[in-house]
Structure formats: structure tokens, C-alpha cells
Design a protein around this motif. Structure first.
Motif, short mmCIF file in Angstrom:
data_model
loop_
_atom_site.label_atom_id
_atom_site.label_comp_id
_atom_site.label_asym_id
_atom_site.label_seq_id
_atom_site.Cartn_x
_atom_site.Cartn_y
_atom_site.Cartn_z
N MET A 1 0.82 -1.20 0.00
CA MET A 1 0.00 0.00 0.00
C MET A 1 0.86 1.26 0.00
O MET A 1 0.51 2.24 -0.62
N GLU A 2 1.99 1.21 0.72
CA GLU A 2 2.87 2.36 0.79
C GLU A 2 3.48 2.68 -0.57
O GLU A 2 3.63 3.84 -0.93
N LYS A 3 3.83 1.65 -1.37
CA LYS A 3 4.39 1.87 -2.69
C LYS A 3 3.38 2.54 -3.61
O LYS A 3 3.73 3.37 -4.43
N LEU A 4 2.12 2.15 -3.47
CA LEU A 4 1.07 2.74 -4.29
C LEU A 4 0.91 4.23 -3.96
O LEU A 4 0.78 5.06 -4.86
N SER A 5 0.97 4.57 -2.67
CA SER A 5 0.86 5.97 -2.25
C SER A 5 2.03 6.79 -2.78
O SER A 5 1.85 7.92 -3.22
N LEU A 6 3.22 6.21 -2.74
CA LEU A 6 4.40 6.90 -3.24
C LEU A 6 4.29 7.14 -4.74
O LEU A 6 4.63 8.22 -5.24
N LYS A 7 3.77 6.16 -5.47
CA LYS A 7 3.58 6.32 -6.92
C LYS A 7 2.60 7.44 -7.21
O LYS A 7 2.83 8.25 -8.10
N TYR A 8 1.50 7.50 -6.47
CA TYR A 8 0.53 8.57 -6.67
C TYR A 8 1.12 9.93 -6.33
O TYR A 8 0.90 10.93 -7.02
N PHE A 9 1.89 9.96 -5.25
CA PHE A 9 2.53 11.21 -4.85
C PHE A 9 3.49 11.68 -5.95
O PHE A 9 3.48 12.85 -6.34
N ALA A 11 3.51 10.86 -9.13
CA ALA A 11 2.74 11.23 -10.33
C ALA A 11 2.13 12.62 -10.16
O ALA A 11 2.19 13.45 -11.07
N PHE A 12 1.56 12.87 -9.01
CA PHE A 12 0.97 14.18 -8.74
C PHE A 12 2.04 15.27 -8.75
O PHE A 12 1.85 16.35 -9.32
N PHE A 13 3.19 14.98 -8.13
CA PHE A 13 4.28 15.94 -8.09
C PHE A 13 4.77 16.28 -9.50
O PHE A 13 4.91 17.46 -9.85
N LEU A 14 5.01 15.29 -10.31
CA LEU A 14 5.47 15.51 -11.68
C LEU A 14 4.43 16.26 -12.50
O LEU A 14 4.76 17.16 -13.27
N PHE A 15 3.17 15.91 -12.33
CA PHE A 15 2.10 16.61 -13.02
C PHE A 15 2.07 18.08 -12.61
O PHE A 15 1.93 18.98 -13.45
N SER A 16 2.22 18.33 -11.31
CA SER A 16 2.22 19.71 -10.79
C SER A 16 3.38 20.52 -11.36
O SER A 16 3.21 21.68 -11.73
N VAL A 17 4.55 19.92 -11.44
CA VAL A 17 5.71 20.61 -12.01
C VAL A 17 5.44 20.93 -13.48
O VAL A 17 5.70 22.05 -13.94
#
Length: 163
Positions: A1-9, A11-17
Motif C-alpha cells: 500500500m505504501e508503494k502505491l501511495s508513493l507512486k501517486y505522490f 505522479a501528482f508531483f510531476l504533473f504539478s511541475v
């Protein structure tokens, strides 16, 4: 579950940049760049982009409360003086002429102040005869142009690769 959260984080970070960079390119466009490159008087075109953004926000038909006209916000009296001094024809309302005469004026001021960009920009804003008396207003203007110039140099660093 932690790996999935990190992937979403991530992805969101890269999208935001990515979105932030797109917004910066929208806020700092290079409109009329081709004209500026053709007409430049040895002045960095990205500096001219910063100057136009500050002066007119790239609005071709901008007129200031003081009466300055066009993209480069030239006073009609300055435009007439440049026409007479350099024996040129032009229309202050025509985009290419406004840019050409604005570059000519900035080049003249750079020569007048021995290449001191900040003094030349201050004189562009308040006029060469009023730089001393309007020092505070001129300083704020120069700082804004120079800050925008830095942003342009960072955003459009790749424009320098060709030349």
C-alpha cells in the motif's frame, strides 16, 4: 500500500511541475520574437521580451496614461526625435516600426550610458533627463525588467543553442 501511495505522490508531483512550467510559459510568452531577432541592435532578444512584457504586456495598441504608445511604449515625441535623428520613416502604431524604434532607442541609451543596462533601462522609463529626479520609480521599474529578464533566460535557455 505504501508503494502505491508513493507512486501517486510522484505522479501528482510531476504533473504539478509540468503544469507550473506550462503556466510560466503562458505568463512569459515570446510574442514578436522573430521581429525582435531581425531588428535587434545587438541587444539580447530575451531582454526585449522582458521589456515588452513590462511596458505593454504585449498589447499592440497599448497607450499609457502619459501617452506612450505600442508594444515598446514609446512617447510620440521620442518616436519623432528618433525619426529625425536617424533619418528613418515609420509609424508608431505599426508593430514592426514600434519594435524597431524601441530597439533603436534602447541601443542609443546603452551607448549614452556606456553599456550600463540598468541606467539605460531607467532612462527608457523616465527619460534621460529625469533619471536622477525619479530614481525610486526608475529603480522599481529596472528591478522588474531585470527580474523578468532572468525568468525569460531560464524559460527560454534553449533559444541560445542555435546561436
Amino acid at each position: 500500500m505504501e508503494k502505491l501511495s508513493l507512486k501517486y505522490f510522484l505522479a501528482f508531483f510531476l504533473f504539478s511541475v509540468f503544469v507550473s512550467i506550462l503556466v510560466l510559459y503562458k505568463l512569459f510568452p515570446i510574442r514578436y520574437y522573430d521581429i525582435v531577432v531581425r531588428k535587434t541592435q545587438g541587444i539580447d532578444p530575451l531582454l526585449v521580451m522582458a521589456l515588452m512584457k513590462v511596458e505593454s504586456g504585449f498589447c499592440e495598441d497599448a497607450v499609457s496614461p502619459a501617452g506612450a504608445v505600442g508594444l515598446m511604449q514609446l512617447m510620440p515625441s521620442t518616436f519623432s526625435w528618433l525619426k529625425e535623428r536617424f533619418k528613418l520613416e515609420g509609424d508608431i502604431h505599426r508593430v514592426e516600426d514600434n519594435i524597431t524604434f524601441g530597439l533603436l532607442y534602447l541601443s542609443y541609451l546603452l551607448n549614452l550610458y556606456n553599456g550600463d543596462l540598468e541606467k539605460a533601462l531607467a532612462a527608457y522609463y523616465v527619460g534621460p533627463s529625469r533619471v536622477g529626479e525619479l530614481e525610486r520609480e526608475a529603480a522599481a521599474y529596472v528591478k522588474k525588467v531585470m527580474n523578468y529578464y532572468r525568468v525569460y533566460k531560464i524559460l527560454y535557455f534553449w533559444l541560445r543553442w542555435g546561436g
